[in-house]
Design an enzyme around this catalytic site. Structure first.
Site, mmCIF file in Angstrom:
data_model
loop_
_atom_site.group_PDB
_atom_site.id
_atom_site.type_symbol
_atom_site.label_atom_id
_atom_site.label_comp_id
_atom_site.label_asym_id
_atom_site.label_seq_id
_atom_site.Cartn_x
_atom_site.Cartn_y
_atom_site.Cartn_z
ATOM 1 N N ASP A 206 -32.459 69.749 28.254
ATOM 2 C CA ASP A 206 -31.811 68.702 28.961
ATOM 3 C C ASP A 206 -32.426 69.403 30.279
ATOM 4 O OD1 ASP A 206 -29.633 66.882 30.668
ATOM 5 O OD2 ASP A 206 -29.158 69.516 31.097
ATOM 6 N N GLU A 276 -36.633 66.647 28.888
ATOM 7 C CA GLU A 276 -36.320 65.816 29.722
ATOM 8 C C GLU A 276 -36.949 66.419 31.506
ATOM 9 O OE1 GLU A 276 -31.855 64.564 32.079
ATOM 10 O OE2 GLU A 276 -32.339 66.150 31.414
#
Length: 548
Positions: A206, A276
């Site tokens: 993330d 990401e």
């Protein structure tokens, strides 16, 4: 049974990864929230699609201020999802079905309930005093610089115990770790090792470009007119996009940490990472830096295809920009995830058009060079749910309502059985988010009975992709046209495939380039183009594939 792409350490290259949002997948204990046992129960559905891996959004211990993206214990399961034993059982069943398991690692920040932060904020002299980004106020008491939070307001929060500010890129309850501290890096890597030793096959990282901030805490300059640095799909109503984010993320030190991360993974067999990257106009450059050389991340995905554009020009532009910026790295493409409006609602102009768009979109995605991510429910053609303000749970949506409705509309529970309450997601009186009627009507059991359903189209399309090695990791080259057509070839080991997609709402004719001769046309699922001498006639929202 799903077969793993490549069947080797490079299984991730060209893999199809199915994202599961655990709290919305299947509830088995009647509390209105999905759980790990629910995932285990529904693994046969996932396997039936023909995917190679699942990516699980966070299931770690958390106060759930940001639905699990605020971790208070990286090495345990939150009770609402079950236990470590439930996770082990789920992973074992996935592996039996030939499905790899990738888990979310949210390591740029923790919850303010994490023991690390509790200790860090207790004094300026404790052993973890520098584990988070702390800074003194300016002489007038204001924050150290102008950094902003993606979730609105300043990126700094005052702490009365330390009499200092701490940085937070997201909620005030999500303080940012200080990766300039080697002790922090070691502690984070130990939590990664915990899951590697448990047998997970990889990590989705993330906000992977948010780990480091500028050591000097310099203020960001204003947003430049030719930039589009909207971070994590920040809405126009969010002033975050008004800055050029030079100093609060994407720092050069990040590359060395990613090398440490990769070195740890290399001690295990067949593991992977997908990062990401939310870096606006610089995203592809960042992806290149993070995936090149074979010593950092295996692959990354950006937000390039997660916006409103579904045109040949846009898709070609994104792919060509990646090919130019990233010479030896790998990309993971997606049209939907847990942070953006579902792509059927973004791309379709009418309700009647939704199933057509759903089928066309997966056909395009499956033909691109790269790995691909699917988001739970897109195989049903689910539209974005329209929710009332009182039903919202997403702090992002609550903060920016009504200008931005948040992310709950794409996080509503998976509809399994149309005739049951909450579409079979839960037997509880109330589900954590409602299941709208229009989504329940598209349930799995309803679509199983129709060979022309979106669900069956996904299965056929992913089987088509898997049957042609050129689509897994073959070369890709675009063909210029004077119309709004997406035309390209995929090639590997002597097999060369031509793809032509008409993403417009009117018929079109594609003329073959000089010297190109059509060979065997393929019955690509869901499309009925007409191939003639030197050209292909496509209906609106149509596609074509043939060997050349």
């Amino acid at each position: 049974m799903a077969l793993q792409a490549g069947g080797s350490a490079d299984w991730w290259r060209g893999a199809v990864i199915y994202q599961v949002y655990p709290r919305s997948f299947q509830d088995t204990n009647s509390d209105g929230l999905g759980d790990l046992r629910g995932i285990t129960r529904r693994l046969p559905h996932i396997a039936s699609l023909g995917v190679d891996a699942i990516w699980l959004s966070p299931f770690f211990k958390s106060p759930m201020a940001d639905m699990g993206y605020d971790v208070s214990d990286y090495c345990d399961v939150d009770p609402i999802f079950g236990t470590l034993a439930d996770f082990d059982e789920m992973m074992g069943e996935a592996h039996k079905l030939g499905i790899k398991v990738v888990i979310d690692q949210v390591i740029s920040h923790t919850s303010d309930r994490h023991p690390w932060f509790v200790e860090s904020r207790s004094s300026r002299t404790n052993p973890k005093a520098d584990w988070y980004v702390w800074a003194d106020p300016k002489p007038d008491g204001t924050a150290p610089n102008n950094w902003l939070s993606i979730f609105g307001g300043p990126g700094w929060e005052w702490d009365g115990v330390r009499r200092q500010y701490y940085q937070h890129n997201f909620l005030t309850s999500q303080p940012d770790l200080n990766f300039h501290s080697k002790a922090v890096q070691e502690a984070v890597l130990e939590t990664v090792k915990f899951w590697l030793d448990r047998g997970v096959d990889g990590f989705r990282l993330d906000t992977v470009n948010y780990y480091f901030c500028d050591k000097l805490l310099r203020s960001n300059p204003p947003h430049e007119p030719d930039e589009d640095d909207a971070g994590l799909d920040a809405p126009d109503s969010n002033p975050y996009g008004m800055q050029n984010h030079l100093y609060d993320k994407t720092q050069p030190e990040n590359v060395d940490f990613l090398k440490r991360f990769r070195a740890l993974l290399n001690q295990y067999e067949d593991r992977t990472t997908v990062g990401e990257v939310g870096d606006g106009a610089r995203s592809l450059k960042t992806v290149g830096a993070y995936t090149s050389g074979g010593d950092k991340l295996h692959m990354c995905y950006t937000f390039d295809l997660l916006g409103p554009d579904f045109t040949a020009e846009h898709i070609r532009g994104c792919v060509e920009a990646f090919q130019k910026a990233v010479t030896d790295g790998w990309v993971c493409w997606a049209f939907s995830n847990h942070d953006v409006m579902r792509h059927v609602s973004r791309f379709a102009r009418t309700e009647e058009e939704r199933p057509v768009i759903a089928k066309l979109a997966i056909s395009v995605l499956a033909a691109l060079r790269g790995s691909i991510c699917l988001y739970q429910g897109e195989e049903l053609g689910l539209p974005e749910a329209e929710l009332a303000f009182e039903d919202l749970r997403d702090p992002y949506g609550i903060r920016f309502w009504p200008a931005f409705k948040g992310r709950d509309g794409c996080r509503t529970p998976m509809p399994w059985e149309a005739g049951k309450a909450h579409a079979g997601f839960t037997s509880a009186e109330k589900s954590w988010l409602p299941v709208p009627y229009e989504q329940a009507a598209l349930s799995v059991d309803t679509q199983e009975t129709s060979d022309s359903s979106v669900l069956h189209h996904y299965r056929k399309t992913l089987a088509f992709r898997k049957s042609h090695p050129a689509l897994i990791d073959g070369d890709m080259a675009f063909i210029g046209t004077n119309q709004d057509l997406l035309a390209f070839t995929r090639e590997k080991n002597g097999e060369k495939l031509l793809f032509v997609f008409n993403l417009t709402r009117k018929p079109a004719e594609f003329r073959l380039p000089d010297g190109m001769v059509l060979g065997e046309p393929f019955d690509m699922p869901g499309f009925r183009p007409v191939a003639g001498a030197g050209s292909v006639k496509l209906a609106a929202l149509d596609g074509f594939c043939a060997r050349v």
